[in-house]
Enzyme design. Sequence first.
Site, PDB file in Angstrom:
ATOM      1  N   GLY A  10       0.830  -1.207   0.000  1.00  0.00           N
ATOM      2  CA  GLY A  10       0.000   0.000   0.000  1.00  0.00           C
ATOM      3  C   GLY A  10       0.864   1.255   0.000  1.00  0.00           C
ATOM      4  O   GLY A  10       2.098   1.200  -0.154  1.00  0.00           O
ATOM      5  N   PHE A  11       0.192   2.369   0.181  1.00  0.00           N
ATOM      6  CA  PHE A  11       0.839   3.685   0.157  1.00  0.00           C
ATOM      7  C   PHE A  11       1.925   3.780   1.248  1.00  0.00           C
ATOM      8  O   PHE A  11       3.124   3.896   0.957  1.00  0.00           O
ATOM      9  CB  PHE A  11      -0.259   4.742   0.313  1.00  0.00           C
ATOM     10  CG  PHE A  11       0.182   6.127   0.660  1.00  0.00           C
ATOM     11  CD1 PHE A  11       1.307   6.700   0.073  1.00  0.00           C
ATOM     12  CD2 PHE A  11      -0.559   6.892   1.562  1.00  0.00           C
ATOM     13  CE1 PHE A  11       1.694   8.004   0.391  1.00  0.00           C
ATOM     14  CE2 PHE A  11      -0.185   8.192   1.879  1.00  0.00           C
ATOM     15  CZ  PHE A  11       0.950   8.741   1.301  1.00  0.00           C
ATOM     16  N   ILE A  12       1.507   3.716   2.493  1.00  0.00           N
ATOM     17  CA  ILE A  12       2.464   3.909   3.588  1.00  0.00           C
ATOM     18  C   ILE A  12       3.430   2.713   3.668  1.00  0.00           C
ATOM     19  O   ILE A  12       4.643   2.884   3.843  1.00  0.00           O
ATOM     20  CB  ILE A  12       1.722   4.128   4.931  1.00  0.00           C
ATOM     21  CG1 ILE A  12       0.828   5.379   4.829  1.00  0.00           C
ATOM     22  CG2 ILE A  12       2.701   4.259   6.090  1.00  0.00           C
ATOM     23  CD1 ILE A  12      -0.083   5.627   6.025  1.00  0.00           C
ATOM     24  N   TYR A 174     -15.265   2.771  10.405  1.00  0.00           N
ATOM     25  CA  TYR A 174     -13.797   2.701  10.271  1.00  0.00           C
ATOM     26  C   TYR A 174     -13.123   3.183  11.558  1.00  0.00           C
ATOM     27  O   TYR A 174     -12.260   2.506  12.117  1.00  0.00           O
ATOM     28  CB  TYR A 174     -13.352   3.557   9.076  1.00  0.00           C
ATOM     29  CG  TYR A 174     -11.870   3.823   9.019  1.00  0.00           C
ATOM     30  CD1 TYR A 174     -10.978   2.801   8.712  1.00  0.00           C
ATOM     31  CD2 TYR A 174     -11.348   5.102   9.269  1.00  0.00           C
ATOM     32  CE1 TYR A 174      -9.598   3.038   8.663  1.00  0.00           C
ATOM     33  CE2 TYR A 174      -9.988   5.342   9.212  1.00  0.00           C
ATOM     34  CZ  TYR A 174      -9.123   4.316   8.906  1.00  0.00           C
ATOM     35  OH  TYR A 174      -7.763   4.550   8.869  1.00  0.00           O
TER      36      TYR A 174
HETATM   37  N1  LIG Z   1      -3.263   7.262   4.475  1.00  0.00           N
HETATM   38  C1  LIG Z   1      -3.781   7.910   5.519  1.00  0.00           C
HETATM   39  O1  LIG Z   1      -4.007   9.129   5.470  1.00  0.00           O
HETATM   40  C2  LIG Z   1      -4.077   7.184   6.801  1.00  0.00           C
HETATM   41  C3  LIG Z   1      -4.562   7.927   7.894  1.00  0.00           C
HETATM   42  C4  LIG Z   1      -4.848   7.272   9.072  1.00  0.00           C
HETATM   43  C5  LIG Z   1      -4.618   5.911   9.192  1.00  0.00           C
HETATM   44  N2  LIG Z   1      -4.157   5.197   8.121  1.00  0.00           N
HETATM   45  C6  LIG Z   1      -3.930   3.753   8.282  1.00  0.00           C
HETATM   46  O2  LIG Z   1      -2.628   3.420   7.820  1.00  0.00           O
HETATM   47  C7  LIG Z   1      -2.623   2.128   7.242  1.00  0.00           C
HETATM   48  C8  LIG Z   1      -2.050   2.184   5.827  1.00  0.00           C
HETATM   49  O3  LIG Z   1      -2.845   3.069   5.053  1.00  0.00           O
HETATM   50  P1  LIG Z   1      -2.554   3.385   3.524  1.00  0.00           P
HETATM   51  O4  LIG Z   1      -3.050   4.758   3.256  1.00  0.00           O
HETATM   52  O5  LIG Z   1      -1.163   2.999   3.180  1.00  0.00           O
HETATM   53  O6  LIG Z   1      -3.604   2.394   2.843  1.00  0.00           O
HETATM   54  P2  LIG Z   1      -3.437   1.396   1.623  1.00  0.00           P
HETATM   55  O7  LIG Z   1      -4.824   0.923   1.294  1.00  0.00           O
HETATM   56  O8  LIG Z   1      -2.631   2.007   0.541  1.00  0.00           O
HETATM   57  O9  LIG Z   1      -2.617   0.208   2.259  1.00  0.00           O
HETATM   58  C9  LIG Z   1      -3.225  -0.844   2.985  1.00  0.00           C
HETATM   59  C10 LIG Z   1      -2.753  -2.143   2.383  1.00  0.00           C
HETATM   60  O10 LIG Z   1      -3.369  -3.207   3.128  1.00  0.00           O
HETATM   61  C11 LIG Z   1      -3.756  -4.210   2.227  1.00  0.00           C
HETATM   62  N3  LIG Z   1      -4.852  -4.970   2.808  1.00  0.00           N
HETATM   63  C12 LIG Z   1      -6.151  -4.577   2.948  1.00  0.00           C
HETATM   64  N4  LIG Z   1      -6.892  -5.580   3.456  1.00  0.00           N
HETATM   65  C13 LIG Z   1      -6.044  -6.623   3.652  1.00  0.00           C
HETATM   66  C14 LIG Z   1      -6.219  -7.950   4.129  1.00  0.00           C
HETATM   67  N5  LIG Z   1      -7.427  -8.401   4.493  1.00  0.00           N
HETATM   68  N6  LIG Z   1      -5.146  -8.758   4.204  1.00  0.00           N
HETATM   69  C15 LIG Z   1      -3.904  -8.318   3.803  1.00  0.00           C
HETATM   70  N7  LIG Z   1      -3.689  -7.081   3.326  1.00  0.00           N
HETATM   71  C16 LIG Z   1      -4.740  -6.241   3.248  1.00  0.00           C
HETATM   72  C17 LIG Z   1      -4.178  -3.486   0.959  1.00  0.00           C
HETATM   73  O11 LIG Z   1      -4.110  -4.315  -0.196  1.00  0.00           O
HETATM   74  C18 LIG Z   1      -3.194  -2.322   0.921  1.00  0.00           C
HETATM   75  O12 LIG Z   1      -2.073  -2.597   0.100  1.00  0.00           O
HETATM   76  C19 LIG Z   1      -4.062   1.630   7.318  1.00  0.00           C
HETATM   77  O13 LIG Z   1      -4.187   0.848   8.480  1.00  0.00           O
HETATM   78  C20 LIG Z   1      -4.872   2.903   7.450  1.00  0.00           C
HETATM   79  O14 LIG Z   1      -6.103   2.673   8.102  1.00  0.00           O
HETATM   80  C21 LIG Z   1      -3.867   5.814   6.933  1.00  0.00           C
END
Ligand SMILES: NC(=O)c1ccc[n+]([C@@H]2O[C@H](COP(=O)([O-])OP(=O)(O)OC[C@H]3O[C@@H](n4cnc5c(N)ncnc54)[C@H](O)[C@@H]3O)[C@@H](O)[C@H]2O)c1
Length: 345
Positions: A10-12, A174
Amino acid sequence: MTYLITGGSGFIGSHLIENLLKNGHSVISIDNFDDFYDYRIKINNTLESLGLEKDIAFSEKEKDLNNLISAAESSNFKLYYQDIRDKKGLENIFKSHKIDMIIHLAALAGVRPSIERPLEYEEVNIKGTMHLWELAKDFSIKKIICASSSSVYGNKEKTPFSEIDNVDHPISPYAATKRAVEILGNVYHSLYGIDMIHLRFFTVYGPRQRPDLAIHKFTKLIFENKEIPFYGDGTTARDYTFIDDIIQGIIGSANYLYLNKNVYEIINLGESEVISLDEMVATLEKALDKKAVVKNLPMQPGDVTKTNADIAKAATLTGYKPTTNFQNGIKIFVEWFLRNREQNS
Ligand SMILES: NC(=O)c1ccc[n+]([C@@H]2O[C@H](COP(=O)([O-])OP(=O)(O)OC[C@H]3O[C@@H](n4cnc5c(N)ncnc54)[C@H](O)[C@@H]3O)[C@@H](O)[C@H]2O)c1
């Protein structure tokens, strides 16, 4: 150290992996490449994070992922196409590697879709997380970092948001799953001595940002001369945090967790710079050198009006000090967007 990163494509996650590998660590990455957004973007994230050419000729998902997995494997990196809802599959991974720390980022993210599909959010974000913690207990892994979110603060009047504030009033499924996981974390800490840090991220942006998030979505629409959906009167505001600062915060937290015993902490990671929707759009217009076509819409259910992080705790415990202001961060994001136009279209 060997890190297990969930959500690594994913992104982070992809930025985190890039940083850990550069610093000589080994990484086991788990991702199910879910359809929340196009799996091909996640393949490109992974290739970029490993410094590999983005030259996969996409055909169909299973085949593309098999190609990725073999291209990505090295002596210090292994990728698993694995869903965290499948405990047996996870267990096989835990059996095959000696893991020093788990950084759990996999989740169904996004406030609005969680209102449509609350049970799926519960399955992934709560049950999937508990699978990992059960396995951490069974395999004696004592250090876990877990992604939480600023959304747990709900619609609080008082700003900045502090970790000691009451967070019993989330306004989306969420947010509620993220809060539930923080609380469950305390159970695993007190019963089994697993040290844990829950990081409350405040709207993260930068290269590879998820396409569903406002900055990315608006950039694409403005670039294509299409209408942007503009919810509310423009005064809603967010504490936007640049991806490099978030990675700095995660690494600082990992070091703190590694060096200290008996840790259970919740830590805000924000930029502490509050930007209104009006300012956000104006900054994008400037960076893209284009005017936005605005479609005014009412506020959406589940959306909070303002977020603003108190980051004093992160600074004290982990040395966290964000360095990228919004103007510079947007410039970097827009440059990345324009370079990757095809991928982002
Ligand atoms: N981006 C933001 O602004 C933000 C803010 C607050 C919290 N978060 C949290 O940070 C984390 C990463 O966020 P992100 O923006 O990189 O999101 P993202 O969707 O880009 O990354 C999440 C990754 O998790 C994987 N995933 C989802 N469901 C899954 C499963 N059942 N089994 C295995 N992998 C699975 C997805 O394929 C994805 O690659 C998340 O937990 C999100 O809730 C993000």
